[in-house]
Design a protein around this motif. Sequence first.
Motif, mmCIF file in Angstrom:
data_model
loop_
_atom_site.group_PDB
_atom_site.id
_atom_site.type_symbol
_atom_site.label_atom_id
_atom_site.label_comp_id
_atom_site.label_asym_id
_atom_site.label_seq_id
_atom_site.Cartn_x
_atom_site.Cartn_y
_atom_site.Cartn_z
ATOM 1 N N ILE A 10 43.801 -97.209 -14.466
ATOM 2 C CA ILE A 10 43.076 -98.066 -13.396
ATOM 3 C C ILE A 10 41.460 -97.299 -13.383
ATOM 4 O O ILE A 10 40.642 -98.049 -13.697
ATOM 5 C CB ILE A 10 43.357 -97.803 -11.888
ATOM 6 N N ILE A 11 41.458 -95.918 -13.576
ATOM 7 C CA ILE A 11 40.269 -95.175 -13.504
ATOM 8 C C ILE A 11 39.448 -95.557 -14.852
ATOM 9 O O ILE A 11 38.118 -95.742 -14.743
ATOM 10 C CB ILE A 11 40.373 -93.934 -13.551
ATOM 11 N N LYS A 12 40.070 -95.768 -15.866
ATOM 12 C CA LYS A 12 39.486 -96.040 -17.210
ATOM 13 C C LYS A 12 38.791 -97.543 -17.220
ATOM 14 O O LYS A 12 37.864 -97.714 -17.764
ATOM 15 C CB LYS A 12 40.545 -96.013 -18.528
ATOM 16 N N ILE A 13 39.630 -98.283 -16.638
ATOM 17 C CA ILE A 13 39.229 -99.898 -16.589
ATOM 18 C C ILE A 13 38.056 -99.814 -15.844
ATOM 19 O O ILE A 13 37.035 -100.609 -16.092
ATOM 20 C CB ILE A 13 40.184 -100.788 -16.013
ATOM 21 N N ILE A 14 38.034 -99.294 -14.534
ATOM 22 C CA ILE A 14 36.870 -99.401 -13.829
ATOM 23 C C ILE A 14 35.604 -98.709 -14.431
ATOM 24 O O ILE A 14 34.693 -99.342 -14.182
ATOM 25 C CB ILE A 14 36.975 -98.618 -12.078
ATOM 26 N N LYS A 15 35.845 -97.475 -15.188
ATOM 27 C CA LYS A 15 34.566 -96.964 -15.672
ATOM 28 C C LYS A 15 34.132 -97.762 -16.763
ATOM 29 O O LYS A 15 32.877 -97.879 -17.035
ATOM 30 C CB LYS A 15 35.051 -95.612 -16.524
ATOM 31 N N LEU A 25 43.035 -105.633 -11.803
ATOM 32 C CA LEU A 25 43.709 -104.366 -11.882
ATOM 33 C C LEU A 25 45.267 -104.674 -11.766
ATOM 34 O O LEU A 25 45.929 -104.100 -12.831
ATOM 35 C CB LEU A 25 43.365 -103.321 -10.784
ATOM 36 N N ALA A 26 45.852 -105.530 -11.160
ATOM 37 C CA ALA A 26 47.105 -105.842 -10.820
ATOM 38 C C ALA A 26 47.804 -106.611 -12.205
ATOM 39 O O ALA A 26 48.807 -106.081 -12.793
ATOM 40 C CB ALA A 26 47.635 -106.597 -9.691
ATOM 41 N N GLU A 27 46.823 -107.241 -12.622
ATOM 42 C CA GLU A 27 47.339 -108.107 -13.933
ATOM 43 C C GLU A 27 47.447 -107.093 -15.147
ATOM 44 O O GLU A 27 48.111 -107.091 -15.865
ATOM 45 C CB GLU A 27 46.331 -109.313 -14.257
ATOM 46 N N LEU A 28 46.212 -106.436 -15.410
ATOM 47 C CA LEU A 28 46.151 -105.334 -16.448
ATOM 48 C C LEU A 28 46.944 -104.403 -16.515
ATOM 49 O O LEU A 28 47.396 -103.777 -17.588
ATOM 50 C CB LEU A 28 44.514 -104.730 -16.456
ATOM 51 N N THR A 29 47.692 -104.047 -15.136
ATOM 52 C CA THR A 29 48.646 -102.829 -15.085
ATOM 53 C C THR A 29 50.078 -103.241 -14.812
ATOM 54 O O THR A 29 50.799 -102.372 -14.593
ATOM 55 C CB THR A 29 48.418 -101.848 -14.212
ATOM 56 N N ASN A 30 50.182 -104.625 -14.856
ATOM 57 C CA ASN A 30 51.448 -105.346 -14.579
ATOM 58 C C ASN A 30 51.956 -104.666 -13.246
ATOM 59 O O ASN A 30 53.221 -104.484 -13.192
ATOM 60 C CB ASN A 30 52.218 -105.086 -15.690
ATOM 61 N N GLU A 42 43.971 -94.171 -2.587
ATOM 62 C CA GLU A 42 44.315 -92.607 -3.078
ATOM 63 C C GLU A 42 43.121 -92.134 -3.857
ATOM 64 O O GLU A 42 42.443 -91.100 -3.883
ATOM 65 C CB GLU A 42 45.670 -92.623 -3.501
ATOM 66 N N LEU A 43 42.701 -93.110 -4.801
ATOM 67 C CA LEU A 43 41.854 -92.792 -5.925
ATOM 68 C C LEU A 43 40.342 -92.449 -4.814
ATOM 69 O O LEU A 43 39.646 -91.551 -5.374
ATOM 70 C CB LEU A 43 41.706 -93.696 -7.174
ATOM 71 N N HIS A 44 40.264 -93.336 -4.214
ATOM 72 C CA HIS A 44 38.817 -93.397 -3.305
ATOM 73 C C HIS A 44 38.764 -92.030 -2.586
ATOM 74 O O HIS A 44 37.802 -91.329 -2.401
ATOM 75 C CB HIS A 44 38.910 -94.651 -2.451
ATOM 76 N N ASN A 45 39.920 -91.742 -1.686
ATOM 77 C CA ASN A 45 39.974 -90.299 -1.042
ATOM 78 C C ASN A 45 39.866 -89.302 -1.759
ATOM 79 O O ASN A 45 39.272 -88.451 -1.166
ATOM 80 C CB ASN A 45 41.369 -90.691 -0.227
ATOM 81 N N GLU A 46 40.144 -89.155 -3.101
ATOM 82 C CA GLU A 46 40.147 -88.108 -4.009
ATOM 83 C C GLU A 46 38.775 -88.194 -4.563
ATOM 84 O O GLU A 46 38.405 -87.167 -5.437
ATOM 85 C CB GLU A 46 41.134 -88.343 -5.096
ATOM 86 N N GLY A 47 37.934 -89.274 -4.538
ATOM 87 C CA GLY A 47 36.410 -89.059 -4.851
ATOM 88 C C GLY A 47 36.334 -89.413 -6.185
ATOM 89 O O GLY A 47 35.456 -89.233 -7.099
ATOM 90 N N GLY A 54 37.863 -105.910 -1.720
ATOM 91 C CA GLY A 54 38.655 -106.743 -2.794
ATOM 92 C C GLY A 54 38.920 -106.081 -4.208
ATOM 93 O O GLY A 54 39.204 -106.623 -5.016
ATOM 94 N N GLY A 55 38.183 -104.794 -4.037
ATOM 95 C CA GLY A 55 38.362 -104.058 -5.589
ATOM 96 C C GLY A 55 37.889 -102.700 -5.454
ATOM 97 O O GLY A 55 38.055 -102.041 -4.499
ATOM 98 N N ALA A 56 37.237 -102.315 -6.555
ATOM 99 C CA ALA A 56 36.861 -100.848 -6.636
ATOM 100 C C ALA A 56 35.565 -100.758 -7.612
ATOM 101 O O ALA A 56 35.522 -101.645 -8.555
ATOM 102 C CB ALA A 56 37.888 -100.004 -6.914
ATOM 103 N N LYS A 57 34.831 -99.762 -7.475
ATOM 104 C CA LYS A 57 33.549 -99.715 -8.525
ATOM 105 C C LYS A 57 33.631 -98.213 -8.964
ATOM 106 O O LYS A 57 34.251 -97.411 -8.407
ATOM 107 C CB LYS A 57 32.175 -99.686 -7.572
ATOM 108 N N SER A 58 33.072 -98.111 -10.126
ATOM 109 C CA SER A 58 32.750 -96.695 -10.738
ATOM 110 C C SER A 58 31.813 -96.012 -9.898
ATOM 111 O O SER A 58 31.019 -96.292 -9.110
ATOM 112 C CB SER A 58 32.466 -96.995 -12.065
#
Length: 244
Positions: A10-15, A25-30, A42-47, A54-58
């Motif tokens: 997920i982190i790699k895709i967003i970067k 993200l759901a499709e790419l990670t099945n 969780e990743l947002h809270n971890e910074g 509706g999603g996430a940004k780098s």
Amino acid sequence: MLKDERREKIIKIIKEKDFVQNKVLAELTNSTIQTIISDVNELHNEGQIIKVYGGAKSLNSNFKKMQEHFDEEKSRINLGAKDLIAKKAVELIEDGDLIFIDTGTSTKQMIKYLINKNITIVTNGYSTALELVELDFEVCLVGGVIIPSTHATAGELSLKFIDNFYFNKSFVGMNGLNENNFYTTNIKEAMVKERVIKNSEKSFILMDSSKFNSKNKIKVETKNATTLISEKTPSEYKGNFIPA
């Protein structure tokens, strides 16, 4: 796919893509949408990423297709100044007032200071409305088309809804101030702001100083009696001003 492996992907895709929708993200990670939402939170809270609607940004996003930054991202900027501005704005509210609270990160800071106020609130911010309802306020949510980036409703239906009210006080957010002109980034939201100000006995613009000397796409017409509230005094502004 194991959780740690999925999170790394997920982190790699967003970067790589700067901004990715949860469903992609759901499709790419099945994975299921629910699993992705949990991971993104969780990743947002971890910074490690920025969660948005509706999603996430780098963290270092260069994504330019949005009309403006998401509220989730803007809420981290100049938080101390926005808090001072919101507190000063609430001091102007009297029991019995019918007020309008615009969507935005400065106006949203008002919520925690409204406790024990006997007022009725109209807002075009659906996340603002939810927080107010949790505090047992009487809230009217403006209908219209949803704008995900700002959590706002806007459009022709919104304008017709607002015309049913005359507010004692309105508290409006803006994206830029240049000399004596205020600006925002979305024409539909600009029309809502103008209509609210027109339908208000007193109107206040809440804006922190990072937005001074800045032009955006859309100029917003304001009444001469409209008052700016900010933590600093803008050097070239000649309108009504209240320091926070």
